[in-house]
Scaffold this active site. Structure first.
Site, PDB file in Angstrom:
ATOM      1  N   TYR A 142       0.825  -1.215   0.000  1.00 33.07           N
ATOM      2  CA  TYR A 142       0.000   0.000   0.000  1.00 33.07           C
ATOM      3  C   TYR A 142       0.859   1.265   0.000  1.00 33.07           C
ATOM      4  CZ  TYR A 142      -4.714  -1.880   0.726  1.00 33.07           C
ATOM      5  OH  TYR A 142      -5.931  -2.487   0.582  1.00 33.07           O
ATOM      6  N   LYS A 192       3.426 -15.225   1.762  1.00 33.86           N
ATOM      7  CA  LYS A 192       3.764 -16.075   0.627  1.00 33.86           C
ATOM      8  C   LYS A 192       5.279 -16.258   0.629  1.00 33.86           C
ATOM      9  CE  LYS A 192       1.643 -16.981  -2.853  1.00 33.86           C
ATOM     10  NZ  LYS A 192       1.209 -18.338  -3.335  1.00 33.86           N
ATOM     11  N   ASP A 225      -2.554 -17.947   0.275  1.00 36.59           N
ATOM     12  CA  ASP A 225      -3.571 -18.518  -0.613  1.00 36.59           C
ATOM     13  C   ASP A 225      -4.237 -19.728   0.046  1.00 36.59           C
ATOM     14  OD1 ASP A 225      -1.137 -19.875  -0.817  1.00 36.59           O
ATOM     15  OD2 ASP A 225      -1.391 -20.374  -2.940  1.00 36.59           O
ATOM     16  N   ASP A 249      -6.136  -7.188   3.706  1.00 37.43           N
ATOM     17  CA  ASP A 249      -7.296  -6.542   3.090  1.00 37.43           C
ATOM     18  C   ASP A 249      -8.218  -7.607   2.510  1.00 37.43           C
ATOM     19  OD1 ASP A 249      -8.871  -4.413   2.048  1.00 37.43           O
ATOM     20  OD2 ASP A 249      -7.945  -4.733   0.092  1.00 37.43           O
ATOM     21  N   ASP A 253     -11.888  -9.392   4.198  1.00 39.53           N
ATOM     22  CA  ASP A 253     -13.185  -9.370   3.509  1.00 39.53           C
ATOM     23  C   ASP A 253     -13.768 -10.774   3.450  1.00 39.53           C
ATOM     24  OD1 ASP A 253     -13.143  -6.644   2.999  1.00 39.53           O
ATOM     25  OD2 ASP A 253     -13.831  -6.898   0.927  1.00 39.53           O
TER      26      ASP A 253
END
Ligand code: IPM
Ligand code: MG
Length: 368
Positions: A142, A192, A225, A249, A253
């Site tokens: 970000y 990751k 993932d 983020d 959600d």
């Protein structure tokens, strides 16, 4: 002791409507629990742009820095889609996060029993779910440099940089371990590390912090993932999930939707302690500005009300009063009071935003 200050930034869309209900709750705690707050209100997002041409003025930024806690409604709306990136409503929120250095974003995903059937997953997979996502909020892709859209030969290239320093990982990891100790005592860290150096460093630092100071907490690691998959496969395996800004983020959600009710989910963004010992803090609902229903009195104020409960707990050391408020909301749901977002068609008349707020006040009165 001086009266603690609360800066309220209602923002755009349904922000002002849900915040009006929170103000009633704040007043209730003043009247009935002797907890006075010095409340002031200001503009953020599109509302600030309309008044001042920027999504957050320097003056408001300064007030936020000085407040004991900031309560934000929501920012954004289609009207502002045409604006230049630098003055979009979201930039106001990102400036608050960055300049207040709110590095630890706490996003609980809790499934209220009365609402378990609203989840897109089966009831037994989500009933009783209680996860806390700790998302790093002030660094990573970000904010990393270089960033921008550049010319490269005869075409353009868009660049963002995933970047984490050891100290940035260290401090957010500590926040997650501290929280875990007060909950289920488990942290699952997600990155990751199989493809990203920033992920390798993340895993190393989290492991070091764990070994040095939090060996009593159960720690596991997962590729992000796989984490997303596990969240929808068997979410109750998690207690605290620790992750970076961008993965956080997305994962938050995903976790939010497990509960079936975006209108119920609060969040806290915490920074370093101020001189008075309170952390720099901003509280906001997870939902957005919902422009489609703005101004119609249909919005669910619960997420914003529960964000104030988080403020009571994390900024004002009033965990008991926070629980009182959370239980009031839960009892309102259990009694069947519902805003439209918590109903299926044919369920009868939804409660308005104000009615929902009033019902919470009544439940608070009943709690005395
Ligand atoms: C969130 C939102 C924000 C983010 C936007 C509004 C900038 O999606 O708080 O999750 O991407 O962080
Ligand atoms: Mg988001």
């Amino acid at each position: 002791m001086t009266t603690p200050t609360l800066l309220i930034l209602p923002g755009d869309g349904i922000g002002p409507e849900v915040m009006a209900e929170v103000r009633k709750i704040i007043a209730w705690f003043g009247d009935k629990r002797g907890m006075a707050f010095d409340v002031s209100e200001d503009l953020v997002g599109g509302a600030a742009y309309d008044a001042h041409g920027v999504p957050l003025t320097d003056a408001t930024m300064e007030k936020a820095q000085e407040a004991d806690a900031v309560l934000l409604g929501a920012v954004g709306g289609p009207k502002y889609d045409v604006l230049d990136f630098s003055v979009k409503p979201e930039r106001g929120l990102l400036r608050l996060r960055k300049e207040m250095d709110l590095f630890a974003n706490l996003r609980p995903a809790q499934c209220f029993d009365a609402l378990a059937d609203f989840s897109s997953l089966k009831r037994d997979i989500v009933a009783g779910l209680d996860i806390m996502i700790v998302r790093e909020l002030t660094s990573g892709s970000y904010f990393g440099e270089p960033r921008g859209i550049f010319e490269e030969g005869n075409e353009r290239v868009g660049i963002n940089t995933q970047r984490y320093t050891e100290s940035e990982i260290d401090r957010v990891a500590r926040a997650a371990f501290e929280l875990a100790r007060r909950r289920g005592n488990k942290v699952c860290s997600m990155e990751k590390a199989n493809v990203m150096e920033s992920g390798i460093l993340w895993r190393e630092v989290v492991t070091q912090v764990h070994q040095a100071d939090y060996a009593d907490v159960e720690l596991s690691h997962m590729y992000a993932d796989n984490g997303a998959m596990q969240l929808v496969r068997a979410p109750k395996q998690f207690d605290v999930i620790l992750t970076d800004n961008l993965f956080g983020d997305i994962l938050s959600d995903c976790a939010a939707m497990l509960t079936g009710s975006l209108g119920m989910l609060p969040s806290a963004s915490l920074g370093a302690p101020m001189e008075n010992g309170r952390p720099k803090a901003l509280y906001e609902p997870v939902h957005g500005s919902a422009p489609d229903i703005a101004g119609e009195g249909k919005a669910n104020p619960c997420a914003c009300i529960l964000s104030f409960a988080m403020a009571l707990r994390y900024s004002f050391d009033q965990g008991g009063e926070a629980t009182r408020l959370e239980q009031a909301v839960e009892s309102v749901l259990a009694a069947g009071v519902r805003t439209g977002d918590l109903m299926q068609s044919g369920d009868g008349n939804p409660a308005s935003t104000t009615e929902m707020g009033d019902a919470v006040i009544e439940a608070l009165n009943a709690s005395l």
